[in-house]
Design an enzyme around this catalytic site. Structure first.
Site, short mmCIF file in Angstrom:
data_model
loop_
_atom_site.label_atom_id
_atom_site.label_comp_id
_atom_site.label_asym_id
_atom_site.label_seq_id
_atom_site.Cartn_x
_atom_site.Cartn_y
_atom_site.Cartn_z
N SER A 63 0.82 -1.22 0.00
CA SER A 63 0.00 0.00 0.00
C SER A 63 0.85 1.27 0.00
CB SER A 63 -0.92 0.02 1.22
OG SER A 63 -1.54 -1.22 1.41
N1 SAH Z 1 -0.54 -3.57 3.78
C1 SAH Z 1 -0.09 -4.45 2.74
C2 SAH Z 1 -1.15 -4.41 1.65
C3 SAH Z 1 -1.16 -5.55 0.73
S1 SAH Z 1 -2.40 -5.49 -0.50
C4 SAH Z 1 1.27 -3.97 2.25
O1 SAH Z 1 1.55 -2.79 2.40
O2 SAH Z 1 2.05 -4.75 1.70
C5 SAH Z 1 -3.73 -6.33 0.26
C6 SAH Z 1 -3.47 -7.75 0.68
O3 SAH Z 1 -4.71 -8.30 1.16
C7 SAH Z 1 -2.98 -8.70 -0.42
O4 SAH Z 1 -1.77 -9.28 -0.02
C8 SAH Z 1 -4.10 -9.73 -0.54
O5 SAH Z 1 -3.65 -11.03 -0.83
C9 SAH Z 1 -4.72 -9.67 0.85
N2 SAH Z 1 -6.09 -10.15 0.96
C10 SAH Z 1 -7.13 -9.98 0.12
N3 SAH Z 1 -8.24 -10.58 0.62
C11 SAH Z 1 -7.90 -11.13 1.82
C12 SAH Z 1 -8.58 -11.88 2.81
N4 SAH Z 1 -9.87 -12.19 2.71
N5 SAH Z 1 -7.91 -12.27 3.91
C13 SAH Z 1 -6.59 -11.97 4.06
N6 SAH Z 1 -5.87 -11.27 3.16
C14 SAH Z 1 -6.52 -10.85 2.04
#
Ligand code: SAH
Length: 220
Positions: A63
Site C-alpha cells: 500500500s
Molecule cells: N498492507 C499491505 C497491503 C497488501 S495489498 C502492504 O503494504 O504490503 C492487500 C493484501 O490483502 C494482499 O496481499 C491480498 O492477498 C490480501 N487479501 C485480500 N483478501 C484477503 C482476505 N480475505 N484475507 C486476508 N488477506 C486478504
C-alpha cells in the site's frame, strides 16, 4: 543501491508524508525505523520510497505509505494496543504497526506472501507479530477483541465478524465500495454502540473471501 541512498530516500518520503498531513510523531518515527526496501521484491526496491503502491507479485501491491500512515494516525494506535491487520501483503505495514502497538495479529490469504513477510520480519527481529494464512474477512477470533483493526483491501460491505471482534473503545478502518473505487470507513465501538463515518476516497485491491468479494480461485 546503497543503504545510505535508501536512507536519504526514506527521509524524503517522511517529508512528503508530513506535507500530506501526517503529524503524529510516533507514526513518522515508526516509518523512519522500518526499511520498506527490505519488504518489496528486489526488482522493485528502487521504487520502495515512492509514495505509491508497489507491485509485490500475485497481482497484489504494497500500500501507499502516506495512506498507511493516515490509517495509523486516524486509529490513534498506542503502545498498549492489540491490533488486527487484514492483508499482510509485503509485511511492511505490519512491521510499522509492530513499532507502535503491543501486539500485531495479521491475516493473509496468499501463503507465499505470508511466508515472505514472515522472513522479512524475522530478519528485522520483529517479535510481536503473529501471521495467519486464511480468510481475514472472518477475522481471527482466537485473539479477539482488538483495539484497532486495519483492513488493507477493498470490501463490498463492512465485514460483520470484524465489527464483532472490536474491543470496547475499538476503532477500525476499512475501504468500502466497488472494485474500482472506495471510501475509507472509520468504525468505532463505544458504550456497546457501533458508529461509522466515511473519511476519504481510496483505491485498494479487492478483499476476497466469505464476507468480501467472491474468491474465483479453484478451491478458493
Ligand atoms: N498492507 C499491505 C497491503 C497488501 S495489498 C502492504 O503494504 O504490503 C492487500 C493484501 O490483502 C494482499 O496481499 C491480498 O492477498 C490480501 N487479501 C485480500 N483478501 C484477503 C482476505 N480475505 N484475507 C486476508 N488477506 C486478504
Amino acid at each position: 543501491m546503497s543503504t545510505e541512498r535508501f536512507n536519504t530516500q526514506r527521509r524524503a518520503l517522511i517529508g512528503r508524508m508530513q506535507e500530506k498531513g501526517i503529524r503524529n510523531l510516533e507514526v513518522l518515527r515508526a516509518f523512519d525505523q522500518i526499511p520498506r526496501h527490505a519488504f518489496v521484491p528486489h526488482a522493485v526496491s528502487h521504487r520502495a520510497y515512492e509514495d505509491a503502491p508497489v507491485p509485490i507479485g500475485f497481482g497484489q501491491t504494497a500500500s501507499q505509505p502516506s495512506l498507511q500512515a493516515m490509517y495509523m494516525q486516524l486509529l490513534e494506535i498506542g503502545p498498549r494496543d492489540k491490533v488486527l491487520e487484514i492483508g499482510t501483503g509485503s509485511g511492511h505495514q505490519t512491521a510499522v504497526l509492530a513499532q507502535l502497538a503491543d501486539r500485531v495479529y495479521s491475516v493473509e490469504r496468499i501463503s507465499e506472501l505470508a511466508s515472505r513477510a514472515r522472513e522479512a520480519l524475522d530478519a528485522m527481529r520483529v517479535s510481536n507479530v503473529a501471521i495467519l494464512v486464511g480468510d481475514g474477512t472472518i477475522g481471527w477470533s482466537r485473539y479477539a477483541p482488538y483495539d484497532a483493526i486495519l483492513v488493507a483491501a477493498a470490501a463490498p460491505d463492512i465485514p460483520h465478524p470484524l465489527v464483532d471482534q472490536l474491543a470496547e473503545g475499538g476503532r477500525m478502518l476499512v475501504p468500502v465500495g466497488s472494485l474500482q473505487a472506495q471510501r475509507l470507513v472509520l468504525v468505532r465501538k463505544q458504550g456497546g454502540a457501533v458508529t461509522s463515518e466515511e473519511v476519504l476516497d481510496c483505491t485498494f485491491v479487492p478483499l476476497l473471501g466469505r464476507f468480501g468479494w467472491a474468491d474465483e480461485r479453484p478451491g478458493g
